[in-house]
Design a protein around this motif. Structure first.
Motif, PDB file in Angstrom:
ATOM      1  N   HIS A   1      -7.014   6.795  53.774  1.00 38.95           N
ATOM      2  CA  HIS A   1      -8.445   7.296  55.237  1.00 38.95           C
ATOM      3  C   HIS A   1      -9.696   8.165  54.203  1.00 38.95           C
TER       4      HIS A   1
ATOM      5  N   GLU B   1       2.242   7.411  50.040  1.00 35.65           N
ATOM      6  CA  GLU B   1       0.918   7.980  49.956  1.00 35.65           C
ATOM      7  C   GLU B   1       1.042   9.509  49.433  1.00 35.65           C
TER       8      GLU B   1
ATOM      9  N   HIS C   1      -0.639   0.823  52.948  1.00 31.17           N
ATOM     10  CA  HIS C   1      -0.473   2.072  53.678  1.00 31.17           C
ATOM     11  C   HIS C   1       0.571   2.188  54.858  1.00 31.17           C
TER      12      HIS C   1
ATOM     13  N   ARG D   1       6.571  11.646  52.925  1.00 32.78           N
ATOM     14  CA  ARG D   1       4.427  11.981  52.053  1.00 32.78           C
ATOM     15  C   ARG D   1       4.653  13.088  51.692  1.00 32.78           C
TER      16      ARG D   1
ATOM     17  N   HIS E   1      -5.024  12.891  51.136  1.00 28.16           N
ATOM     18  CA  HIS E   1      -4.640  12.613  50.594  1.00 28.16           C
ATOM     19  C   HIS E   1      -4.688  11.322  49.304  1.00 28.16           C
TER      20      HIS E   1
ATOM     21  N   ASP F   1      -1.564   2.764  58.042  1.00 29.88           N
ATOM     22  CA  ASP F   1      -1.032   3.704  58.348  1.00 29.88           C
ATOM     23  C   ASP F   1       0.164   3.727  58.957  1.00 29.88           C
TER      24      ASP F   1
END
Ligand code: ZN
Ligand code: ZN
Length: 428
Positions: A165, A94, A8, A138, A109, A224
Motif C-alpha cells: 500500500h 507483511e 495480502h 505483522r 510495510h 489487506d
C-alpha cells in the motif's frame, strides 16, 4: 487460465483482526467471494506458521489446499452455487520495518510471498534474530527495508518482495508521514530488484501510472483484509499456470500474464483526501494547499492523504494514461451495495439475508459484481440490478475518505458523476 488473487491479508494473530481470520474462515469466504488464490498472511508468526503446516497440503508446486477433512465440513454449509470453487493458498506475510534513514524516521510495510515451507523457515529463522516474531502477525522490525530486501534475496531468488500500500501516510514507501520521495532513496542499488508495488485501497493504477518510475513495475492489488468477509475488496487478475513459479514470474516480469486489477474506488479508501478525523476536517488537496497543510480547527499539521501525495510526486498530469496498460475494474463490495439499497447497516439481518440469497442464486460475489448479466438479476432483484448497473458504469457519488475514515459511496442518489475513467477498460 484466469485466476483471481488476493495476496495480502492478516490472520487472527495480527492486531485488530477478527477471530474468524483462520484458515477455515479464509477458505469459506474465498469461495463466497470467488477468489482462486488466497495469501495465508502472517507466515512469520510461529503459531500461525505451525497451523499452516498442519492444515494445508501442497497440491501444485508452491500452492496449497485446505486438508480434505477440514474442507468437507465447510463445504457442507455452503450453497451449491459456490461449493465447487477451488481454493488455493499461497504463503505470504507483511513486515513492518521501522528505522531511521537520512535524518528521518521511516516506517515502511512490505509484502513477502514465498515459494515453499523451507523458504519461510529460513526467513523466519533470520528475522527472529532481529526482532520478536511472536508479538504480532505483522511483526515490527527495527530493520532498514533495504536490509530486509537483502535478506530475502539471499534466502531465495523465488521470493517476491512487494512494497505494500505504497501511498498510505503512515506506513508506506511513499507515505507523507514516514516514507520516501523515490524508490531509490529506500533501496539504492537494489532498486532494480523491486519488480512490483501494491496500490492499497486509497490509490488506483491510474494514480500510480502518473509516475514514470512506476510504469514498468507490476501494479498489484489486494484486500489487506483483517476479517475474512473483507477478502477481495481489491484483487489481481492473472492468466498463468497453476503453480508458484509461473505466478511469481508473471509478477516479476509484468508481462501479458498479468491481466489487471480489481479496485476499490480509491475515494472510498481511508486516506484518499487530507484532514483530521478528531477535528472532523476533510479537505481536498487544493484546499490543503491553500491552508498551508494546517488544520483550521486545531492548527496542527493535517494528515496528508494519497491524492495529495500522488500530485506531489507525479510527473504526469492527473488525466494521463500510458498508451498500453493493464485492465482496471472498479467494484463496490456487494454487502455495501445491498446496505445502501436497504438503507441499513451491513451487519443488519435484512442485508445479510439478501446477500446470502444473491450468492445462492447467482454464484460468487465476483461473479455477481463483474459477470452475471443484469437481465438475469432483474427478475428477482430489480433494485440490486439497478445498483450493479450503476456500479459497472461508474455512475456513482463518493464522499472521499480521510485520516483513517472510510469514504462513503452513494449509488442510488443523484450526485456528481465520478470522473470518466471509471468502468471497465482493457487495452493490452
Ligand atoms: Zn500494512
Ligand atoms: Zn485538527
Amino acid at each position: 487460465m484466469e485466476l483471481i488473487l488476493d495476496l495480502h491479508l492478516h490472520s487472527h494473530f495480527s492486531r485488530a483482526t477478527s477471530k474468524n481470520s483462520n484458515l477455515e474462515g479464509l477458505y469459506k469466504w474465498g469461495k463466497i467471494k470467488g477468489i482462486n488464490i488466497i495469501g495465508t498472511g502472517d507466515f512469520t508468526h510461529p503459531a500461525w506458521f505451525a497451523e499452516i503446516r498442519e492444515k494445508l497440503e501442497e497440491v501444485e508446486p508452491g500452492l496449497f489446499k485446505l486438508k480434505e477433512n477440514l474442507a468437507k465440513k465447510i463445504d457442507e454449509i455452503l450453497p451449491s452455487s459456490v461449493k465447487n470453487n477451488e481454493i488455493r493458498f499461497i504463503l505470504t506475510s507483511e513486515i513492518s520495518t521501522i528505522y531511521s534513514k537520512a535524518g528521518r524516521v521511516r516506517k515502511v510495510h512490505q509484502l513477502l510471498v514465498a515459494p515453499n515451507f523451507e523458504t519461510v523457515s529460513a526467513i523466519n529463522d533470520q528475522l527472529s534474530r532481529i526482532g520478536n516474531l511472536k508479538s504480532d502477525g505483522r511483526p515490527i522490525l527495527g530493520l532498514d527495508s533495504k536490509e530486509l530486501l537483502k535478506i530475502c534475496l539471499a534466502t531465495s531468488k523465488e521470493l517476491l518482495f512487494i512494497p505494500a500500500h505504497i501511498w498510505t501516510p503512515w506506513f508506506s514507501l511513499f507515505g507523507s508521514k514516514s516514507g520516501f520521495d523515490k524508490i531509490e532513496e529506500a533501496f539504492e542499488e537494489l532498486t532494480p530488484e523491486i519488480k512490483a508495488i501494491e496500490t492499497g485501497l486509497s490509490s488506483d493504477p491510474f494514480m500510480n501510472w502518473r509516475l514514470t518510475s512506476l510504469q514498468n513495475l507490476a501494479i498489484i492489488s489486494n484486500s489487506d483484509a483483517h476479517s475474512p468477509e473483507k477478502l477481495g475488496r481489491e484483487a489481481t487478475i492473472l492468466n498463468c499456470e497453476m503453480n508458484y513459479r509461473d505466478l511469481a514470474e508473471a509478477i516479476k516480469t509484468n508481462d501479458q500474464r498479468i491481466i489487471g486489477t480489481i479496485e476499490f474506488f480509491p475515494e472510498e479508501g481511508k486516506y484518499h483526501y487530507d484532514g483530521h478525523r478528531t477535528c472532523n476536517v476533510r479537505l481536498s488537496p487544493p484546499e490543503t494547499k491553500k491552508r498551508g497543510g494546517i488544520c483550521p480547527v486545531c492548527f496542527k499539521p493535517l494528515t496528508v492523504g494519497v491524492d495529495y501525495r500522488v500530485e506531489e510526486l507525479a510527473n504526469h498530469p492527473f488525466d494521463y494514461q500510458p498508451e498500453k496498460h493493464k485492465s482496471v475494474e472498479y467494484i463496490i463490495p456487494l454487502l455495501e451495495i445491498i446496505a445502501e439499497l436497504k438503507k441499513m447497516g451491513t451487519n443488519s439481518k435484512a442485508v445479510q439475508e439478501l446477500y446470502q440469497k444473491a450468492i445462492a442464486a447467482f454464484g460468487s460475489e465476483f461473479d455477481i459484481l463483474r459477470r452475471v448479466p443484469l437481465e438475469k438479476i432483474k427478475n428477482d432483484f430489480p433494485e440490486l440490478a439497478y445498483g450493479l448497473e450503476r456500479m459497472r458504469q461508474g455512475t456513482i457519488y463518493i464522499e472521499p475518505g480521510y485520516d483513517g475514515v472510510f469514504g462513503v459511496i452513494k449509488l442510488f442518489e443523484t450526485g456528481n458523476q465520478r470522473k470518466e475513467i471509471c468502468g471497465q477498460m482493457s487495452l493490452l
